[in-house]
Scaffold this motif. Structure first.
Motif, PDB file in Angstrom:
ATOM      1  N   ASP A   1       3.459  -5.638   7.202  1.00 50.82           N
ATOM      2  CA  ASP A   1       2.428  -4.326   7.513  1.00 50.82           C
ATOM      3  C   ASP A   1       2.969  -3.889   8.862  1.00 50.82           C
ATOM      4  O   ASP A   1       3.035  -4.763   9.938  1.00 50.82           O
ATOM      5  CB  ASP A   1       1.124  -4.499   7.568  1.00 50.82           C
TER       6      ASP A   1
ATOM      7  N   PHE B   1       1.062  -1.115   0.027  1.00 55.03           N
ATOM      8  CA  PHE B   1      -0.073   0.022  -0.108  1.00 55.03           C
ATOM      9  C   PHE B   1       0.896   1.306   0.016  1.00 55.03           C
ATOM     10  O   PHE B   1       2.006   1.036   0.278  1.00 55.03           O
ATOM     11  CB  PHE B   1      -1.226  -0.029   1.242  1.00 55.03           C
TER      12      PHE B   1
ATOM     13  N   GLU C   1       2.839  -0.891  15.034  1.00 57.18           N
ATOM     14  CA  GLU C   1       2.329  -2.036  14.419  1.00 57.18           C
ATOM     15  C   GLU C   1       3.311  -2.867  14.005  1.00 57.18           C
ATOM     16  O   GLU C   1       4.670  -2.558  13.628  1.00 57.18           O
ATOM     17  CB  GLU C   1       1.639  -1.610  13.155  1.00 57.18           C
TER      18      GLU C   1
ATOM     19  N   ASP D   1       3.653   4.190   8.359  1.00 56.08           N
ATOM     20  CA  ASP D   1       3.323   3.080   8.351  1.00 56.08           C
ATOM     21  C   ASP D   1       3.610   2.338   7.054  1.00 56.08           C
ATOM     22  O   ASP D   1       3.339   2.988   5.784  1.00 56.08           O
ATOM     23  CB  ASP D   1       1.627   3.132   8.388  1.00 56.08           C
TER      24      ASP D   1
ATOM     25  N   GLU E   1      -2.099  -3.618  15.242  1.00 52.02           N
ATOM     26  CA  GLU E   1      -1.643  -2.296  15.201  1.00 52.02           C
ATOM     27  C   GLU E   1      -2.311  -1.376  16.650  1.00 52.02           C
ATOM     28  O   GLU E   1      -3.447  -1.769  16.748  1.00 52.02           O
ATOM     29  CB  GLU E   1      -1.861  -1.329  13.892  1.00 52.02           C
TER      30      GLU E   1
END
Ligand code: MN
Ligand code: MN
Length: 297
Positions: free
Chosen positions: A96, A53, A282, A85, A189
């Motif tokens: 992630d 992402f 996270e 992130d 997270e």
């Protein structure tokens, strides 16, 4: 989990580790967020992955979903609380991970609260634990620091080419008996805030995801749809990544057509409702009797 799949999760996690290190060395007043985002995404590609992402670089009361726009001029300044992130994927298997920094401060209660709650989660997570137990633990640790969890944000399961799988573990306690299973992969997270503990959608939208291809009117809309199907598939993408499609004005029109026809879904920036500062921590966890944290060395 099959060995081959495990190795892909581990490779994606390792790329995330290196991307975090790169980000940490760059964070200082005067840094353009656009330059940071591009250097992180370049590292991910150079190491043999793809961004899962767009890098989220959210400041202060924005908790998540801010990524620099095309020609973005936003620059870091002393005192900013930035959440970095990062997502990397290898054949759709995702790492992630996120961390927070308060510029000019060595320690920050909000960041400590998020990190401690994530640590407690990592210590306790095992196959068979319930969403109720784990969300209660997160809430308790955050509250013990005198700050609030963001109750409408959650950790989530990860699946191939799916950033948000079926399982959700909220930052505030919910009395769910749903069990977390062996072999499940979590993007766990924790978000903390000095505010009341809820985020709401803000603007402008800079991140999108494909819902389903449909016939569209504009040539630029078709180009975007084609690009998304070929490159990003079912993973979120940035407006910034569509730079080559056409002028900024045409791009905006095409994105409007695609969202109004529900070809794309918007992920607008999430701002804390009472404008409280927000922090995030996270890691990606493979849930086993001895859990593996892929995004940590
Ligand atoms: Mn994340
Ligand atoms: Mn996540």
């Amino acid at each position: 989990m099959e060995k081959e799949i495990m190795e892909k999760y581990e490779k994606a996690g390792k790329i995330c580790q290196e991307a975090k290190e790169l980000a940490r060395t760059q964070l200082k007043p005067g840094l353009k967020l656009l330059d940071l985002a591009e250097s992180i995404e370049k590292l991910i590609r150079d190491k043999g992955g793809e961004p899962a992402f767009p890098v989220n670089l959210s400041l202060n009361d924005i908790a998540a979903h801010y990524t620099p726009d095309i020609d973005d001029t936003l620059t870091l300044k002393e005192g900013d609380l930035i959440k970095v992130d990062i997502g990397a994927q290898v054949d759709g298997y995702i790492g992630d991970t996120a961390f927070s920094v308060r510029l000019g401060e060595k320690s920050d209660t909000l960041i400590k609260a998020a990190e401690d709650a994530l640590e407690s989660f990592i210590k306790e997570i095992r196959p068979g634990k319930t969403v109720g137990e784990m969300s209660k633990l997160v809430e308790e640790v955050v509250l013990s620091h005198g700050v609030n969890p963001v109750r409408n944000l959650a950790g989530h399961s990860l699946e191939q080419y799916k950033q948000h799988g079926g399982l959700s573990i909220p930052n505030g306690h919910i009395p769910s008996k749903e069990e977390i299973k062996e072999g499940q992969v979590l993007g766990m997270e924790v978000f903390t805030t000095t505010g009341e503990g809820l985020v709401k959608e803000s603007s402008p939208t800079l991140i999108y995801i494909l819902l389903q291809p449909k016939p569209v009117r504009l040539n630029e809309s078709r180009k975007i749809m084609q690009l998304v199907i070929e490159k990003f598939q079912t993973l979120p993408f940035a407006r910034r990544w569509l730079k080559g499609v056409g002028s900024t004005a045409m791009l905006q029109l095409a994105l409007k057509e695609l969202t109004s026809k529900e070809v794309l879904r918007e992920y607008p920036p999430l701002r804390e409702k009472s404008n409280g500062l927000t922090a995030q921590a996270e890691e990606t966890i493979i849930v086993l009797d001895k859990p593996i944290i892929t995004t940590r060395a």
